[in-house]
Write an enzyme that holds these catalytic residues in place. Structure first.
Site, PDB file in Angstrom:
ATOM      1  N   LYS A  22     -42.503   1.806 -64.761  1.00  0.00           N
ATOM      2  CA  LYS A  22     -43.239   3.009 -65.134  1.00  0.00           C
ATOM      3  C   LYS A  22     -43.695   2.873 -66.573  1.00  0.00           C
ATOM      4  CE  LYS A  22     -44.169   7.076 -63.226  1.00  0.00           C
ATOM      5  NZ  LYS A  22     -44.197   7.363 -61.786  1.00  0.00           N
TER       6      LYS A  22
HETATM    7  N1  GLU Z   1     -47.355   7.384 -60.167  1.00  0.00           N
HETATM    8  C1  GLU Z   1     -47.168   7.397 -58.748  1.00  0.00           C
HETATM    9  C2  GLU Z   1     -45.691   7.553 -58.410  1.00  0.00           C
HETATM   10  O1  GLU Z   1     -44.925   8.084 -59.165  1.00  0.00           O
HETATM   11  C3  GLU Z   1     -47.831   6.223 -58.061  1.00  0.00           C
HETATM   12  C4  GLU Z   1     -47.288   4.880 -58.394  1.00  0.00           C
HETATM   13  C5  GLU Z   1     -48.100   3.726 -57.844  1.00  0.00           C
HETATM   14  O2  GLU Z   1     -49.015   3.949 -57.083  1.00  0.00           O
HETATM   15  O3  GLU Z   1     -47.772   2.592 -58.210  1.00  0.00           O
HETATM   16  O4  GLU Z   1     -45.257   7.237 -57.338  1.00  0.00           O
END
Ligand code: GLU
Length: 477
Positions: A108
């Protein structure tokens, strides 16, 4: 509203939930610790020349687990971003990817910024500079680390990131796969923007297919006519509320936003509220509905389904006991603190946990990544061939119908519907639906199959940790 000071932080909450689950597992010594800890967090402080001076920004990219690569997870732009939050979100990505069987580790990123303070051109410079800092350390890379949108970011930012990576890696034929959530004309995939909200809808549909699960929440019937309160009308909350009201007959009786909440037991028009927010910056003044200034109070409103789709920690020890919804689906990441989770479980509230409920985003990201690596749109080879084969059947049925006269005829629309081959959007939806159904079943098997598991969150952790442990073991760890 963030959790109270007396409560564990978001990252501690995630760890506590993890610990509660591993206590029920028989992992080899040390493996539990290896899975739980965050592998690395990179912090960068960079300057951007803006408005006649230099402004310094702080950003993070955290890699929780590399048991599979690339690692995957969004990039968040918000003033609330900090290391603790990014690490918690990265851990959730590991478990989420394992649960829905996308072949990624968890990561993240976040940038401490209020995007509303900057114009388009400034945002582009800031985003490109952040992307440059991450890409030069392989923290953006199609084979190693693939970001995506999250709170405060969307396809615009993903297009800038993709372009920045491409400029730095001019001969990388897979450059488009370095980030997902891109606009269609920049290598994106149909249905990615709506994916997380669509996943929430599919998750609820799957829950409502099981009378036993509905009973656990003291519910019965169908999604049709169920009252829903949604917190946050951003990308996820908006799509979930829109699809549930337009396609499943649910009634949106409350919408909570930054500046307050709207309440209408007859049902709010999601499109109209969204348009109002776009024009006025908030929900206040929306005609024909009751406005409640203290928006968080509406979380406590009686309804069938509560959808927190905004921030983490909004349901905490201070308000958990007052929540009346028998079913909560966590469209946001971490909206319920560890303490609140205990209170709600004791009350018998059924919680469909974040790592499953909002996994639609990363699922369609996976499809986008595969599309980018294969360099071809889904359905391009098969669609017309499928249509031609369908046409053969329809022609035969037509002959039969002509022959039988008034005795038999095709249902109106059958021909048109059956003839249409699946395009990319239909295939994406089908893949997402299949993923959400399969992941739900894997959780519910553990939920109902083990006497020591009494909730879906613990079940989700058990399934996810077991899969991560399996992949560590096969690597010889
Ligand atoms: N930000 C989104 C999540 O928390 C999508 C993550 C992604 O598509 O890699 O799942």
């Amino acid at each position: 509203m963030s959790p109270r000071k007396s409560e564990p932080s978001f990252r501690e909450s995630v760890d506590l939930m993890f610990n509660r689950a591993v206590a029920l597992m028989d992992l080899s010594p040390g493996l539990e610790e290896k899975i739980r800890v965050c592998n690395s967090t990179y912090t960068v402080r960079f300057g951007v020349r803006l408005r006649g001076g230099i402004q310094t920004f702080t950003g993070y990219r955290s890699v929780h687990s590399e048991h599979m690569e690339p690692v995957k997870g969004g990039i968040r732009f918000s003033l609330g971003v900090n290391q603790d939050e990014v690490e918690a979100l990265a851990a959730l990505m590991t478990y989420k990817c394992a649960l829905v069987e996308t072949p990624f580790g968890g990561s993240k990123g976040g940038l401490c910024i209020d995007p509303r303070e900057y114009d388009d051109e400034e945002m582009e410079r800031i985003t490109r500079r952040f992307a440059y800092e991450l890409a030069k350390r392989d923290l953006i890379d199609p084979a190693q680390n693939v970001p995506a949108p999250d709170m405060g970011t969307g396809e615009r930012e993903m297009a800038w990131i993709a372009d920045q990576y491409r400029r730095m890696n001019t001969s990388d034929i897979n450059a488009a796969a370095c980030v997902t959530g891109k606009p269609i004309n920049a290598g994106g995939i149909a249905g990615r923007t709506e994916a997380t909200g669509r996943g929430v809808q599919y998750a609820l549909r799957e829950f409502f297919r099981s009378p036993e699960d509905m009973q656990a929440a003291g519910m019965s019937g169908k999604l049709d006519g169920k009252s829903v309160v949604v917190q946050g009308l951003g990308n996820v909350g908006y799509h979930a509320a829109k699809f549930l009201s337009e396609e499943d007959g649910s009634i949106i009786t409350g919408i909570i936003e930054r500046d307050g909440a709207l309440v209408d037991d007859k049902g709010l028009d999601v499109e109209a509220v969204r348009a109002w927010i776009g024009d006025h910056g908030g929900v206040k003044g929306f005609p024909g509905a009751e406005y409640v200034e203290e928006g968080a109070k509406v979380l406590e409103k009686a309804c069938d389904i509560l959808i927190p789709a905004a921030l983490e920690g909004v349901i905490h020890k201070g308000n958990a006991a007052n929540i009346k919804a028998p079913l909560i689906i966590e469209a946001a990441n971490g909206p319920i603190t560890f303490g609140a989770d205990e209170i709600l479980r004791e009350k018998g509230t059924v919680i469909i946990p974040d790592m499953y409920a909002n996994a639609g985003g990363v699922t369609v990201s996976y499809f986008e990544w595969v599309k980018n690596l294969s360099h071809i749109r889904f359905g391009r080879m098969q669609r017309r061939q499928e249509e031609a084969r369908h046409e053969l059947i329809v022609d035969e049925l037509q002959r039969l119908s002509d022959h039988l006269g008034d005795a038999w005829s095709m249902t109106p629309n059958f021909k048109q519907k059956y003839l249409k081959g699946a395009g990319e959007l239909e295939l994406v939806r089908s893949g997402l639906d299949d993923t959400m159904r399969a992941a739900y079943q894997s959780m519910r098997e553990v939920w109902h199959g083990r006497s020591d598991v009494t909730d879906l969150r613990t079940a989700a952790y058990l399934v996810a940790i077991d899969r991560v442990a399996g992949s560590y073991k096969s690597k010889g760890l």
